[in-house]
Enzyme design. Sequence first.
Site, PDB file in Angstrom:
ATOM      1  N   LYS A 126       5.506  73.402  50.687  1.00 23.48           N
ATOM      2  CA  LYS A 126       5.322  74.927  51.024  1.00 23.48           C
ATOM      3  C   LYS A 126       5.695  75.801  50.094  1.00 23.48           C
ATOM      4  CE  LYS A 126       5.628  75.320  55.718  1.00 23.48           C
ATOM      5  NZ  LYS A 126       6.193  75.424  56.906  1.00 23.48           N
ATOM      6  N   LYS A 133      15.753  70.571  54.927  1.00 20.07           N
ATOM      7  CA  LYS A 133      15.657  70.741  56.283  1.00 20.07           C
ATOM      8  C   LYS A 133      17.089  69.946  57.016  1.00 20.07           C
ATOM      9  CE  LYS A 133      12.511  72.423  59.280  1.00 20.07           C
ATOM     10  NZ  LYS A 133      11.704  73.416  58.881  1.00 20.07           N
ATOM     11  N   SER A 162      11.491  84.863  54.066  1.00 20.10           N
ATOM     12  CA  SER A 162      12.786  84.370  53.942  1.00 20.10           C
ATOM     13  C   SER A 162      13.322  84.468  52.393  1.00 20.10           C
ATOM     14  CB  SER A 162      12.935  82.947  54.305  1.00 20.10           C
ATOM     15  OG  SER A 162      12.925  82.721  55.660  1.00 20.10           O
ATOM     16  N   THR A 181       5.047  85.269  59.381  1.00 17.46           N
ATOM     17  CA  THR A 181       4.297  84.001  59.529  1.00 17.46           C
ATOM     18  C   THR A 181       3.003  84.207  59.954  1.00 17.46           C
ATOM     19  OG1 THR A 181       6.350  82.572  60.022  1.00 17.46           O
ATOM     20  CG2 THR A 181       4.258  81.339  60.348  1.00 17.46           C
ATOM     21  N   ASN A 193       5.908  83.292  69.454  1.00 22.52           N
ATOM     22  CA  ASN A 193       6.030  84.189  68.704  1.00 22.52           C
ATOM     23  C   ASN A 193       4.952  84.157  67.471  1.00 22.52           C
ATOM     24  OD1 ASN A 193       7.313  86.196  66.604  1.00 22.52           O
ATOM     25  ND2 ASN A 193       8.240  84.280  65.352  1.00 22.52           N
TER      26      ASN A 193
HETATM   27  P1  NAD Z   1       7.369  79.664  70.045  1.00 20.59           P
HETATM   28  O1  NAD Z   1       8.365  78.934  70.779  1.00 20.59           O
HETATM   29  O2  NAD Z   1       7.984  81.215  69.869  1.00 20.59           O
HETATM   30  O3  NAD Z   1       6.013  79.549  70.734  1.00 20.59           O
HETATM   31  C1  NAD Z   1       5.605  78.472  71.001  1.00 20.59           C
HETATM   32  C2  NAD Z   1       4.372  78.491  71.856  1.00 20.59           C
HETATM   33  O4  NAD Z   1       3.746  77.124  72.037  1.00 20.59           O
HETATM   34  C3  NAD Z   1       4.695  78.910  73.351  1.00 20.59           C
HETATM   35  O5  NAD Z   1       3.941  79.739  73.889  1.00 20.59           O
HETATM   36  C4  NAD Z   1       4.878  77.785  74.142  1.00 20.59           C
HETATM   37  O6  NAD Z   1       4.470  78.134  75.702  1.00 20.59           O
HETATM   38  C5  NAD Z   1       3.631  76.994  73.489  1.00 20.59           C
HETATM   39  N1  NAD Z   1       3.655  75.609  73.842  1.00 20.59           N
HETATM   40  C6  NAD Z   1       5.057  74.833  73.720  1.00 20.59           C
HETATM   41  N2  NAD Z   1       4.427  73.538  74.277  1.00 20.59           N
HETATM   42  C7  NAD Z   1       3.193  73.440  74.340  1.00 20.59           C
HETATM   43  C8  NAD Z   1       1.800  72.439  74.513  1.00 20.59           C
HETATM   44  N3  NAD Z   1       2.413  71.155  74.964  1.00 20.59           N
HETATM   45  N4  NAD Z   1       0.872  73.076  74.586  1.00 20.59           N
HETATM   46  C9  NAD Z   1       0.180  74.242  74.444  1.00 20.59           C
HETATM   47  N5  NAD Z   1       1.122  75.258  74.228  1.00 20.59           N
HETATM   48  C10 NAD Z   1       2.666  74.880  74.105  1.00 20.59           C
HETATM   49  O7  NAD Z   1       7.451  79.240  68.793  1.00 20.59           O
HETATM   50  P2  NAD Z   1       6.995  79.701  67.265  1.00 20.59           P
HETATM   51  O8  NAD Z   1       7.973  80.374  66.477  1.00 20.59           O
HETATM   52  O9  NAD Z   1       5.751  80.667  67.685  1.00 20.59           O
HETATM   53  O10 NAD Z   1       6.397  78.421  66.523  1.00 20.59           O
HETATM   54  C11 NAD Z   1       5.083  77.905  66.886  1.00 20.59           C
HETATM   55  C12 NAD Z   1       4.862  76.644  65.873  1.00 20.59           C
HETATM   56  O11 NAD Z   1       4.730  77.619  64.414  1.00 20.59           O
HETATM   57  C13 NAD Z   1       5.717  75.701  65.525  1.00 20.59           C
HETATM   58  O12 NAD Z   1       5.171  74.668  65.179  1.00 20.59           O
HETATM   59  C14 NAD Z   1       6.607  76.232  64.593  1.00 20.59           C
HETATM   60  O13 NAD Z   1       7.104  74.991  63.778  1.00 20.59           O
HETATM   61  C15 NAD Z   1       5.582  76.671  63.519  1.00 20.59           C
HETATM   62  N6  NAD Z   1       6.050  77.755  62.441  1.00 20.59           N
HETATM   63  C16 NAD Z   1       6.923  78.698  62.961  1.00 20.59           C
HETATM   64  C17 NAD Z   1       7.097  79.855  62.102  1.00 20.59           C
HETATM   65  C18 NAD Z   1       8.007  80.999  62.625  1.00 20.59           C
HETATM   66  O14 NAD Z   1       8.376  81.816  61.541  1.00 20.59           O
HETATM   67  N7  NAD Z   1       8.498  81.080  63.870  1.00 20.59           N
HETATM   68  C19 NAD Z   1       6.973  79.371  60.463  1.00 20.59           C
HETATM   69  C20 NAD Z   1       6.445  78.393  60.306  1.00 20.59           C
HETATM   70  C21 NAD Z   1       5.762  77.583  61.198  1.00 20.59           C
END
Ligand code: NAD
Length: 424
Positions: free
Chosen positions: A100, A112, A353, A196, A226
């Site tokens: 990435k 990680k 970041s 993101t 988020n």
């Molecule tokens: P978050 O916890 O804020 O949001 C996750 C969302 O997914 C929530 O609405 C939750 O209710 C929903 N969810 C959880 N389990 C579920 C399921 N089984 N089916 C459907 N929805 C479900 O997390 P986030 O920060 O938004 O991250 C989401 C994804 O993005 C993750 O895979 C994370 O690794 C990836 N990601 C996040 C970032 C970042 O900057 N936050 C960066 C790169 C990748």
Amino acid sequence: MDSELGPKGVETVCEVCQVELDRISEVAQLTEQDIELLRQPRRRINANIPVRMDDGSIDVFPSFRIQYNGARGPTKGGIRFHPGVDEEEVDELAFLMTLKCAVVDIPFGGAKGGVQVDRKELSVGELERLARAYIREYHDVVGPQSDIPAPDMNTDAQIMAWMRDEYEQVAGHQAPGVITGKPPALGGSEGRNSATSLGGAEILDAFVRHEGLDKSLDIAVQGFGNVGSHLALFLHERGYNIVAVSNAAGGIYDETGLPIPDLFEGYENEQDLFDVDAAELSNDELLTLDVDVLVPAAIEDQITDANMADIRADVVLEMANGPTTPQADQYLADNGVQIIPDILANAGGVTVSYFEWVQNTTNEYWTEETVQEKLRTQMQTAFEDVAARKTEADREKSWREAAYAKSVDAVLTAEGYRSNMPTE
Ligand code: NAD
């Protein structure tokens, strides 16, 4: 999976790294030596961390820090707190972080970390003691010029603040660049929270331009957290039609378009997603909607051999990490679905970041507008590089293969100069 011995009698843990390397080795024409360099992380460290609990007892938490490859710069990657985290998962995530950082051309390698813990079971005091203990345990191997952690699943800006503070207490001096994802009041970057998603919106815009499409596309977003909520808002503001969103409890659907600004405000105020006037649907139904673009933005392994034949979207924008299993990825690619891979689509977060680390290192702080402008440029350039790689290929490559080939090339070129090996 249990550990096993690889071709040279070296222990192999990460099955996905091996599968992905095999795939890349064909498209990027890797030599045996290249594969040998990349099939194992450079360094795996683990520690069983004792933490004093509120009732006076001591609990021991298994933990990991894995530095996969640092040829292009200090290694970079989040720390996840989850009961199921193990060495294989952290290996895989560190491998993907290496790719990435390379695909968006930021001068970092990949790493990680993880702790086997259920965060919900800890009091605030116990959480702080665990966060500080993690940093004391790995103090010798992390640092602004060696390995820079960040938040990941179940870790946040407050935990990064404790970790920065603990690192500085042991070091005896300020070191804001030791960790990113900090609160802005403690050296965090403006614009990190939505980075993101802004990066993902830029990548989708670039894809739409590349394919000559217009923006009236229908889009379904799985996961209104988020990433998903900010992305839906950015896409709505750009004229896309968001017809479905969901969270872990299920989703809502309106083919004429959902009221995204209201839903975003509701998310920010912790309101129920289902308060608006729209049809309800399950997450399984959302994933198989007949839309132009499907955006998995929730958790890993959502598009699998169980539902791949039912996917009707033309494009998948992977905002979550690892939402598509390798088997489903191959099946969809063979059936003409264009998948924009996670290492490119969600790299906006690690890019900001990097901007945070630059600001910490230079002591010059940027406005949100400046951060967003720099992010747009970085993401557009990354997309164009991957698109060029895909176009130049003498046979049609998927977006994932093109992105992997570009990033592996960048890592191996840096390795080549370091070890005085020929780079071609
Ligand atoms: P978050 O916890 O804020 O949001 C996750 C969302 O997914 C929530 O609405 C939750 O209710 C929903 N969810 C959880 N389990 C579920 C399921 N089984 N089916 C459907 N929805 C479900 O997390 P986030 O920060 O938004 O991250 C989401 C994804 O993005 C993750 O895979 C994370 O690794 C990836 N990601 C996040 C970032 C970042 O900057 N936050 C960066 C790169 C990748």
